[in-house]
Design a protein around this motif. Structure first.
Motif, PDB file in Angstrom:
ATOM      1  N   PRO A  62       0.811  -1.231   0.000  1.00 32.56           N
ATOM      2  CA  PRO A  62       0.000   0.000   0.000  1.00 32.56           C
ATOM      3  C   PRO A  62       0.840   1.275   0.000  1.00 32.56           C
ATOM      4  CG  PRO A  62      -0.855  -1.595   1.588  1.00 32.56           C
ATOM      5  CD  PRO A  62       0.464  -2.121   1.110  1.00 32.56           C
ATOM      6  N   HIS A  66       0.469   4.038  -2.853  1.00 33.95           N
ATOM      7  CA  HIS A  66       0.104   5.429  -2.579  1.00 33.95           C
ATOM      8  C   HIS A  66       1.137   6.387  -3.173  1.00 33.95           C
ATOM      9  CE1 HIS A  66      -1.344   8.985  -0.647  1.00 33.95           C
ATOM     10  NE2 HIS A  66      -0.337   9.072   0.201  1.00 33.95           N
ATOM     11  N   SER A 116       2.240  -3.466  -6.535  1.00 30.77           N
ATOM     12  CA  SER A 116       1.004  -2.683  -6.479  1.00 30.77           C
ATOM     13  C   SER A 116       1.102  -1.457  -7.389  1.00 30.77           C
ATOM     14  CB  SER A 116       0.713  -2.257  -5.038  1.00 30.77           C
ATOM     15  OG  SER A 116       1.785  -1.498  -4.503  1.00 30.77           O
ATOM     16  N   PHE A 420      -2.788   2.445  -4.598  1.00 30.30           N
ATOM     17  CA  PHE A 420      -3.085   2.129  -3.201  1.00 30.30           C
ATOM     18  C   PHE A 420      -4.068   0.960  -3.103  1.00 30.30           C
ATOM     19  CE2 PHE A 420      -5.669   2.790   0.655  1.00 30.30           C
ATOM     20  CZ  PHE A 420      -4.679   2.748   1.613  1.00 30.30           C
ATOM     21  N   SER A 421      -5.081   0.952  -3.957  1.00 29.35           N
ATOM     22  CA  SER A 421      -6.077  -0.133  -3.929  1.00 29.35           C
ATOM     23  C   SER A 421      -5.443  -1.467  -4.284  1.00 29.35           C
ATOM     24  CB  SER A 421      -7.225   0.181  -4.891  1.00 29.35           C
ATOM     25  OG  SER A 421      -7.899   1.365  -4.515  1.00 29.35           O
ATOM     26  N   GLY A 423      -2.388  -2.186  -3.793  1.00 29.98           N
ATOM     27  CA  GLY A 423      -1.568  -2.543  -2.632  1.00 29.98           C
ATOM     28  C   GLY A 423      -2.383  -3.234  -1.551  1.00 29.98           C
ATOM     29  N   ILE A 424      -3.603  -2.735  -1.310  1.00 30.95           N
ATOM     30  CA  ILE A 424      -4.484  -3.390  -0.339  1.00 30.95           C
ATOM     31  C   ILE A 424      -4.822  -4.794  -0.801  1.00 30.95           C
ATOM     32  CG2 ILE A 424      -6.787  -3.318   0.699  1.00 30.95           C
ATOM     33  CD1 ILE A 424      -4.875  -1.289   1.886  1.00 30.95           C
TER      34      ILE A 424
END
Length: 488
Positions: A62, A66, A116, A420-421, A423-424
């Protein structure tokens, strides 16, 4: 260099990155247990070392995502992340103690967080209808690395030389080998990777169109009748005669002063994509929860079965390293073929259909393993046939679920925060790769419990998908012309 060539080279480099990640897993995994034994490590250190790699990637995914969302760049993130791969693999090569080896996997795992950012980059630079195809090709590259990785161990096990104060043998050489490969990849990324954007393609097309228009205007001017007044006499008082052409030329050269329109809200927020971002609104939606559950459950079951397979083949079939290597190679070929089939299929049917087919295959496989492999019956040939069918079905379903859930996830989450998404999503997968081996490792003697829980998780995921099937589609966006409503 034109946009298309940059795009091809960039995508080729991304394929190399995933290829090397697969090779690293396939080269280190077969020897790490023996390596730990030479360092007088307890058996639980194997689980710690494997989990450390996933754990650090779980945390950094994440963060790198980001970072790419804020800067809209990925090249420097990849170069930075690869430094951890280089350092981590060199630490693995040094091998002074079991703690250094554990730390080496922890450091190397940080580099996997760049994945990510790469998935976010692919999402921004591919059309929704092409996304499944691109993701399938990228995942196939990693599977190709897993397939060819064991072949490198054939010559790595023959290594017996010194590099300064360090000894390169069949246990430490995989670290040195991967360190060299990641260093070579750094140079490839520097010279063959570009932070391209869809706007680059549009700008290039506009410039080509402008050049064609200017060329046509020049040809038309050459064909016109020569005026009575010479060109050098058209300046000054005859400015009204040349105003059209002079303005066109000055516009082409950028000499005309114009007022730039005010930046749109989307441009203002691009520098801080998480400014108005709400994690609960983004990730607690029904369809997102289903896809994250698919990511966790399928990876949990896959890593649990991978952990179970080697003890199972040793117990019932007395397989050695050669037989297991052949089995993994055959599985790798099947997975790669599956990814290419999914790539073809995704152009013809929706992703949710592909996901449904994959879940059906995974359920059939788990039921088969629960019935026939938890307590094998019959002779050697019958038991071997049961085992081969179970593994074949399990491996067959993986590409369908993997590609469909990644592609759907990229479409139903915001493109501005895609790094970021992703990465989650990869962190959820990292949790699965940590818990899966731990679950299976403690229940290799009680397969009914292990496979029963896996079957229960798959049944839960299937119910979730059926209930949310109508929502597993790309959101439809309607673009209203600006100011049309006010004019009405």
């Amino acid at each position: 260099m034109d946009y298309r060539r940059k795009r091809r080279l960039t995508f080729f480099t991304i394929g190399l990155i995933f290829l090397l990640s697969g090779i690293e897993y396939a080269v280190i995994l077969p020897t790490i247990w023996r390596y730990l034994q030479t360092l007088n490590a307890a058996p639980y250190f194997l689980g710690l070392s494997l989990s450390a790699f996933s754990f650090s990637g779980l945390l950094t995914g994440p963060l790198f995502g980001h970072w790419s969302d804020r800067t809209r760049t990925t090249k420097k993130i990849i170069l930075f992340a690869n430094l951890f791969e280089i350092v981590g693999n060199f630490m693995y090569f040094m091998g002074y103690s079991k703690w250094l080896l554990l730390g080496s996997r922890l450091v190397a795992g940080i580099g996997t967080g760049a994945g990510s950012s790469i998935f976010g980059f692919l999402t921004r630079n591919t059309a929704p209808e092409d996304r499944s195809t691109v993701f399938a090709a990228v995942m196939a590259c990693r599977q190709a690395g897993l397939l060819i990785g064991p072949a490198f161990n054939i010559f790595l096990r023959l290594c017996n030389f010194e590099v300064g104060p360090f000894m390169a043998n069949k246990y430490t050489s995989p670290g040195l080998f991967m360190c060299v490969l990641w260093i070579l990849l750094q140079f490839i990324v520097m010279f063959m990777y570009w932070d391209i954007t869809p706007q680059d393609d549009r700008h290039q097309r506009n410039s080509v169109v402008q050049e064609e228009v200017e060329r046509e205007e020049e040809e038309e001017e050459d064909e016109e009748v020569k005026p009575l007044v010479r060109p050098h006499e058209l300046t000054g008082s005859y400015g009204t005669v040349t105003s059209v052409h002079s303005r066109a030329a000055s516009m082409a050269n950028g000499d005309v002063t114009h007022i730039s329109p005010p930046p749109s809200p989307s441009e203002d927020s691009s520098s801080s994509p998480l400014k108005n971002f709400s994690a609960s609104r983004e990730f607690l939606r029904e369809e997102v929860v289903v896809l994250l559950a698919a990511q966790f459950i399928t990876l949990f079951n896959q890593t649990a079965l991978e952990t179970m397979v080697t003890p199972l083949t040793q117990k019932f079939f007395n397989f050695g390293e050669l037989e297991n290597s052949i089995m993994y190679c055959v599985c790798g070929v099947e997975v790669i073929a599956g990814f290419f089939f999914v790539r073809w299929l995704s152009k013809r049917v929706a992703e949710r259909v592909v996901l449904a087919v994959g879940l059906i295959l995974c359920n059939i496989s788990c039921v088969w393993c629960l019935i026939f492999l938890a307590n094998p019956q019959g002779g050697f040939a019958w038991q071997l046939a049961e085992f081969i069918i179970g593994v074949f079905l399990q491996v067959l379903g993986l590409p369908f679920v993997a590609v469909a859930q990644v592609s759907l996830f990229s479409k139903i989450t915001s493109e501005k925060t895609q790094g970021f998404s992703q990465g989650i999503r990869r962190s959820v997968g990292g949790l699965a790769t940590i818990f899966g081996p731990l679950w299976a490792g403690g229940l290799t003697s009680n397969l009914y419990v292990m496979l029963g829980v896996m079957m229960g998780l798959l049944a839960l995921l299937t119910v979730m998908m059926v209930v949310s099937y109508e929502r597993l589609v790309e959101p439809v966006t309607i673009d209203n012309p600006t100011g049309s409503e006010s004019e009405e």
